[in-house]
Scaffold this active site. Structure first.
Site, PDB file in Angstrom:
ATOM      1  N   GLU A 255     -19.194  -5.573  11.051  1.00  0.00           N
ATOM      2  CA  GLU A 255     -20.114  -4.801  11.887  1.00  0.00           C
ATOM      3  C   GLU A 255     -21.160  -5.684  12.574  1.00  0.00           C
ATOM      4  O   GLU A 255     -21.505  -5.446  13.732  1.00  0.00           O
ATOM      5  CB  GLU A 255     -20.818  -3.730  11.035  1.00  0.00           C
ATOM      6  CG  GLU A 255     -19.897  -2.629  10.545  1.00  0.00           C
ATOM      7  CD  GLU A 255     -19.170  -2.967   9.248  1.00  0.00           C
ATOM      8  OE1 GLU A 255     -18.376  -2.134   8.782  1.00  0.00           O
ATOM      9  OE2 GLU A 255     -19.399  -4.076   8.697  1.00  0.00           O
TER      10      GLU A 255
ATOM     11  N   ARG B 250     -25.107  -1.718   8.184  1.00  0.00           N
ATOM     12  CA  ARG B 250     -24.783  -3.089   7.796  1.00  0.00           C
ATOM     13  C   ARG B 250     -25.159  -4.098   8.891  1.00  0.00           C
ATOM     14  O   ARG B 250     -25.104  -5.294   8.663  1.00  0.00           O
ATOM     15  CB  ARG B 250     -23.287  -3.182   7.483  1.00  0.00           C
ATOM     16  CG  ARG B 250     -22.869  -2.339   6.286  1.00  0.00           C
ATOM     17  CD  ARG B 250     -21.383  -2.033   6.288  1.00  0.00           C
ATOM     18  NE  ARG B 250     -20.529  -3.192   6.184  1.00  0.00           N
ATOM     19  CZ  ARG B 250     -19.902  -3.590   5.074  1.00  0.00           C
ATOM     20  NH1 ARG B 250     -20.048  -2.908   3.958  1.00  0.00           N
ATOM     21  NH2 ARG B 250     -19.129  -4.646   5.076  1.00  0.00           N
TER      22      ARG B 250
ATOM     23  N   LYS C  25       0.851  -1.188   0.000  1.00  0.00           N
ATOM     24  CA  LYS C  25       0.000   0.000   0.000  1.00  0.00           C
ATOM     25  C   LYS C  25       0.890   1.242   0.000  1.00  0.00           C
ATOM     26  O   LYS C  25       1.865   1.317   0.763  1.00  0.00           O
ATOM     27  CB  LYS C  25      -0.919  -0.008   1.227  1.00  0.00           C
ATOM     28  CG  LYS C  25      -1.982   1.084   1.196  1.00  0.00           C
ATOM     29  CD  LYS C  25      -3.018   0.894   2.291  1.00  0.00           C
ATOM     30  CE  LYS C  25      -4.093   1.972   2.197  1.00  0.00           C
ATOM     31  NZ  LYS C  25      -5.153   1.815   3.200  1.00  0.00           N
TER      32      LYS C  25
END
Length: 574
Positions: free
Chosen positions: A316, A344, A228
């Site tokens: 979640e 969610r 990244k």
């Protein structure tokens, strides 16, 4: 083929150039430059279908698919979205602002292709190692493995989402990369044709392997290793900060320092520091976040009290039910989830928490309109979707002290679950570390008495109402009430207000339908009051991206619009 490495250099430079001045998400897109080029080189998009699971990594994709000349408008009002968006380009096959949806969506597309008799179309989903650990991604993989769908899942493994990846699957992938994984491959056990791990920055190898996989039928998974922030040293060294670094020097990578004078704190930091303060005295307190320890500032607790703070990954639903389980055993869980992400886990909030009346404390960060992340991230539905759930208490602090005090109150064993919602950005007070004071459930505050019109506000937006009233020709005509609790409403205070004032204005940073204003109207109807009520909030449409002030204007809840309404109403009162 021999020009592709040069293209990779140019694409990386272009992304750095624009994001350094316009801001946005940097590290994720830099990490997949070679993969992006290889995918568009090998596959015939948009006839072949390509979904980027998290839109943070799709900048290179956007630039290569006809949006280079408008990329400087990325995330700005009227500009292109920071995420893939179907209405923006035929190359954006699916909108992906939240994570872990790509495998289900690409499988749906592949099954549709087969039903329509198209057996040559390719279907590719790029999924990160943090996203593939989410429950929905596993549901998709589980189904994919028993189909003969022509799907390629590319696992982009860089060991980080926004914060470093967590969990047992991360450890497994680390072992795969080190060559020390157990004999069985988890993806092969799910009936996927596995290949890799492959260097995701080796363009010729990527192209060669993707060309081979085009000829392999059925479900496949290619495991690639990337870095990244690749290509900008600072972004490689500090991957958390350079996920979205703000403005920076494109040559050195050094971030542009913002004004560091005396500024009120961010609400997330008030939450984080207050939680540590409370947890040091109350050992039953635990903190939970689904993959956002830095964004939510739960990182303060993870550093100070690591045994009481948990990052559960992009999960979640699990976070909510884990909190419920903890609370049944006498712990006091603060479950910190961005408002847009709690959507969610709606069934878990109802079935696992509220139905059983378990006192979980939900701290909903990024509530209201959030600005340039746009409609995937605006947290505007929480007041409406939580207010309709029995047993649920819903609170919106107007300032830092109210946030601290409701957290203090909540950890003293409330009889119900509570949701505390607060916005992105800064509060209004420098001297916010005041002694704790309990808040009586379902009570509002009268901030100012008036005679003709009352403004009822919930949350941070009430500060703007104080300024607005002060600028009116005759401020004495207007009363201001910080209602705080959207549920239970302070009905005693509302009775006094409706009996005393001719006009009522409600103000909320959330959707009008079913929100705080609706609750006030329901009260008025029930109590038989006929006063006109004007509701300001987010109308029944998705608000696009822009600066916070611009999104408020789009929603018709900006300062000027409200001021004009209040002034003209008072003028009519004589």
């Amino acid at each position: 083929m021999d020009q592709l490495p040069q293209l990779a250099g140019e694409l990386r430079e272009f992304i750095i150039d624009i994001v350094s001045t316009k801001e946005g998400h940097l590290g994720a897109s830099l990490g997949v430059v070679e993969l992006t080029i290889a995918l568009h080189y090998v596959f015939n998009t948009p006839k072949d279908k390509l979904i980027w699971d998290v839109g943070h990594q799709a900048y290179g994709h956007k630039i290569l698919t006809g949006r280079k000349n408008v990329f400087n408008t990325n995330r700005q009002m009227g500009g292109i979205s920071g995420f893939p968006k179907r209405s923006e380009s035929e190359y954006d096959d699916f909108g992906t602002g939240h994570s872990s949806t790509a495998i289900s969506a690409i499988l749906g597309m592949a099954m549709a292709s087969k039903l329509k008799g198209n057996h040559t179309r390719q279907h590719v989903a790029v999924v990160g190692d943090a996203s593939i650990a989410s429950g929905m991604a596993f549901e998709g993989l589980n189904h994919l493995g028993v189909t003969d769908a022509n799907v390629l899942v590319i696992l982009n493994d860089n060991a980080i989402g926004i914060d470093p990846s967590v969990g047992a699957l991360k450890k497994y992938l680390t072992n795969v990369k080190a060559g020390t994984a157990k004999d069985e491959n988890i993806f092969e056990c799910l009936n996927l044709n596995y290949s890799g791990p492959l260097d995701g920055h080796d363009l010729p190898s990527l192209v060669q392997e993707l060309e081979r996989l085009k000829t392999v039928n059925g479900p496949k998974l290619l495991h690639i290793i990337t870095t990244k922030g690749k290509g900008l040293q600072k972004a490689e060294e500090d991957q958390v900060v350079y996920h979205a670094p703000g403005k920076f020097d494109k040559h050195t990578g050094e971030r542009v320092k913002k004004y560091n004078g005396d500024e009120p704190p961010k609400y997330q930091d008030v939450f984080g520091h207050t939680l540590v303060e409370l947890a040091q005295k109350n050992k039953n307190i635990v903190g939970i976040t689904p993959a956002m320890p830095t964004g939510s500032s739960l990182k303060f607790m993870m550093e100070e009290l690591p045994d009481q703070a948990y990052d559960v990954g992009i999960a979640e639903q699990h976070a909510v039910t884990l909190a419920a389980g903890m609370a049944t055993q006498g712990l006091v869980p603060f479950c910190n989830i961005y408002s847009t992400f709690l959507q969610r886990a709606y069934d878990q909030v109802i079935h696992d928490v509220a139905l059983q009346n378990i006192p979980v404390i939900f701290c909903l960060d990024r509530a209201g309109l959030v600005g340039q992340d746009g409609p995937t991230h605006h947290g505007v539905f929480d007041l409406a979707y939580l207010r309709c759930i029995p047993n649920m208490v819903v609170f919106a602090p107007m300032d830092e002290m109210e946030l601290r005090n409701i957290m203090y109150t909540a950890q003293q064993k409330l009889p119900h679950p509570i949701a505390i919602r607060y916005p992105r950005g800064r509060g209004v007070n420098l001297d916010w570390r005041q002694p704790f004071e309990p808040i009586a459930l379902g009570t509002g505050r009268r901030l100012k008495k008036g005679s003709k019109l009352a403004i009822l506000s919930v949350g941070h937006i009430g500060n703007e109402m104080e300024t607005l009233i002060s600028k009116l020709p005759d401020p004495s005509l207007v009363g201001h009430y910080d209602m705080r609790f959207v549920k239970p409403l302070d009905k005693k205070m509302l009775e006094t207000i409706f009996a005393h004032y001719d006009h009522i204005v409600t103000m909320e940073d959330g959707c009008i339908m079913g929100g705080f204003g609706s609750a006030v109207l329901e009260f008025a109807n029930e109590a038989g009051f006929k006063n006109p009520v004007k509701i300001f909030g987010v109308p029944d449409k998705f608000i696009e991206q822009g600066e916070i002030s611009e999104t408020h204007q789009m929603a018709g809840m900006d300062f000027d619009t409200i001021f004009t309404f209040v002034k003209s109403t008072l003028d009519q009162c004589g």
